[in-house]
Scaffold this motif. Sequence first.
Motif, PDB file in Angstrom:
ATOM      1  N   LEU A  30      57.318  32.889  51.064  1.00  0.00           N
ATOM      2  CA  LEU A  30      58.058  32.417  49.892  1.00  0.00           C
ATOM      3  C   LEU A  30      57.174  31.559  48.996  1.00  0.00           C
ATOM      4  CD1 LEU A  30      61.265  31.316  51.820  1.00  0.00           C
ATOM      5  CD2 LEU A  30      60.947  33.464  50.577  1.00  0.00           C
ATOM      6  N   ALA A  31      57.449  31.623  47.702  1.00  0.00           N
ATOM      7  CA  ALA A  31      56.707  30.812  46.737  1.00  0.00           C
ATOM      8  C   ALA A  31      57.675  29.991  45.899  1.00  0.00           C
ATOM      9  CB  ALA A  31      55.862  31.699  45.826  1.00  0.00           C
ATOM     10  N   ASP A  32      57.239  28.799  45.528  1.00  0.00           N
ATOM     11  CA  ASP A  32      57.989  27.945  44.621  1.00  0.00           C
ATOM     12  C   ASP A  32      57.739  28.414  43.183  1.00  0.00           C
ATOM     13  OD1 ASP A  32      58.170  25.435  42.798  1.00  0.00           O
ATOM     14  OD2 ASP A  32      59.146  24.804  44.656  1.00  0.00           O
ATOM     15  N   LEU A  33      58.722  28.241  42.325  1.00  0.00           N
ATOM     16  CA  LEU A  33      58.555  28.623  40.920  1.00  0.00           C
ATOM     17  C   LEU A  33      57.337  27.965  40.288  1.00  0.00           C
ATOM     18  CD1 LEU A  33      62.274  28.466  39.721  1.00  0.00           C
ATOM     19  CD2 LEU A  33      60.843  30.519  39.783  1.00  0.00           C
ATOM     20  N   HIS A  34      57.016  26.736  40.715  1.00  0.00           N
ATOM     21  CA  HIS A  34      55.913  25.988  40.109  1.00  0.00           C
ATOM     22  C   HIS A  34      54.536  26.488  40.571  1.00  0.00           C
ATOM     23  CE1 HIS A  34      58.823  23.293  38.408  1.00  0.00           C
ATOM     24  NE2 HIS A  34      59.313  22.998  39.599  1.00  0.00           N
ATOM     25  N   GLN A  35      54.496  27.285  41.645  1.00  0.00           N
ATOM     26  CA  GLN A  35      53.195  27.784  42.100  1.00  0.00           C
ATOM     27  C   GLN A  35      53.050  29.278  41.809  1.00  0.00           C
ATOM     28  OE1 GLN A  35      54.900  27.654  46.620  1.00  0.00           O
ATOM     29  NE2 GLN A  35      52.702  27.483  46.494  1.00  0.00           N
ATOM     30  N   ALA A  36      53.875  29.776  40.869  1.00  0.00           N
ATOM     31  CA  ALA A  36      53.890  31.199  40.555  1.00  0.00           C
ATOM     32  C   ALA A  36      53.426  31.455  39.130  1.00  0.00           C
ATOM     33  CB  ALA A  36      55.296  31.756  40.748  1.00  0.00           C
ATOM     34  N   THR A  37      52.694  32.549  38.947  1.00  0.00           N
ATOM     35  CA  THR A  37      52.310  33.025  37.615  1.00  0.00           C
ATOM     36  C   THR A  37      52.845  34.440  37.441  1.00  0.00           C
ATOM     37  OG1 THR A  37      50.306  31.676  37.424  1.00  0.00           O
ATOM     38  CG2 THR A  37      50.350  33.724  36.169  1.00  0.00           C
ATOM     39  N   GLY A  38      53.462  34.700  36.295  1.00  0.00           N
ATOM     40  CA  GLY A  38      53.934  36.045  35.982  1.00  0.00           C
ATOM     41  C   GLY A  38      55.360  36.335  36.403  1.00  0.00           C
ATOM     42  N   HIS A  39      56.015  35.373  37.032  1.00  0.00           N
ATOM     43  CA  HIS A  39      57.379  35.594  37.505  1.00  0.00           C
ATOM     44  C   HIS A  39      58.363  35.260  36.394  1.00  0.00           C
ATOM     45  CE1 HIS A  39      60.655  35.995  40.362  1.00  0.00           C
ATOM     46  NE2 HIS A  39      61.139  34.835  39.944  1.00  0.00           N
ATOM     47  N   CYS A  40      59.167  36.252  36.003  1.00  0.00           N
ATOM     48  CA  CYS A  40      60.085  36.066  34.875  1.00  0.00           C
ATOM     49  C   CYS A  40      61.525  35.848  35.320  1.00  0.00           C
ATOM     50  CB  CYS A  40      60.035  37.290  33.948  1.00  0.00           C
ATOM     51  SG  CYS A  40      58.392  37.613  33.286  1.00  0.00           S
ATOM     52  N   GLY A  41      61.830  36.096  36.569  1.00  0.00           N
ATOM     53  CA  GLY A  41      63.203  35.995  37.039  1.00  0.00           C
ATOM     54  C   GLY A  41      63.515  34.625  37.604  1.00  0.00           C
ATOM     55  N   SER A  42      64.604  34.573  38.339  1.00  0.00           N
ATOM     56  CA  SER A  42      65.018  33.321  38.971  1.00  0.00           C
ATOM     57  C   SER A  42      64.552  33.320  40.430  1.00  0.00           C
ATOM     58  CB  SER A  42      66.536  33.169  38.881  1.00  0.00           C
ATOM     59  OG  SER A  42      67.184  34.289  39.454  1.00  0.00           O
ATOM     60  N   THR A  43      65.157  32.474  41.233  1.00  0.00           N
ATOM     61  CA  THR A  43      64.777  32.394  42.643  1.00  0.00           C
ATOM     62  C   THR A  43      65.527  33.436  43.459  1.00  0.00           C
ATOM     63  OG1 THR A  43      66.485  30.771  43.157  1.00  0.00           O
ATOM     64  CG2 THR A  43      64.357  29.925  42.389  1.00  0.00           C
TER      65      THR A  43
END
Length: 242
Positions: free
Chosen positions: A140-153
């Motif tokens: 699993l990844a946190d939103l803050h450590q992600a690049t390119g993710h456009c959706g929600s959790t």
Amino acid sequence: MTARPDNAIVLAAGLGKRMRPITDTIPKPLVRIAGKTLLDWSLDSLAAAGVTKAVVNVHYFPEQIVAHVVARRAPRIVISDESEQLLDSAGGIVKALPELGEQPFYILNADTFWIDDGPLNLQRLALAWDAAKMDILLMLADLHQATGHCGSTDFLVEPDGGLRRSKGDPAGLIYAGAAIIHPRLFKDAPAGPHSLNAYFDSTIAAGRLFGMPMHGHWITVGTPDAVALAEAAVAGALTESQ
């Protein structure tokens, strides 16, 4: 000590429609980020974690992927040919089960990758795996450590590491496209196209879906615009780790 998985499957058969026009002439797993194909980012992670055999499923421009992996020595590549019918995530795994064996194995999505920070995340995943209580363990990844993710959790993590659907809760985490799964889950699975999502739901209901937060930076490449963002994220993450 938990034995690490020896086998893996890299899901590389998708059509990559959102990556057009890049994918008009090449399959999405062969898109290059920072000089390396998305597929090789996955395969290099598996090799570093000690995986000896990786099944790569193919459907769109399959001959290009077959030609690309022929020179690889680690892990050893086995092609699962879905040229005649695209089987979706779970269907592709079911088709490949004879090659994946009877022990838990890794699953990786070919359009996501990550830069490790500290111990390798795939090795951490193997150490966290407990076949007695888990059927699937997701990275699993946190939103803050992600690049390119456009959706929600995707998931909320319980105190014991068990997962439930986050339904977009910002406190949730993203499924980071890597997992360990036990083949017993597919004992009565249909042979045709179907998605892993149904297995996420059934293992949640059984209390056997767990998650492990990754360390480092996670990158997903869904559209042409994401390529430059991904390359900048790789450069930044590698600079930070030096």
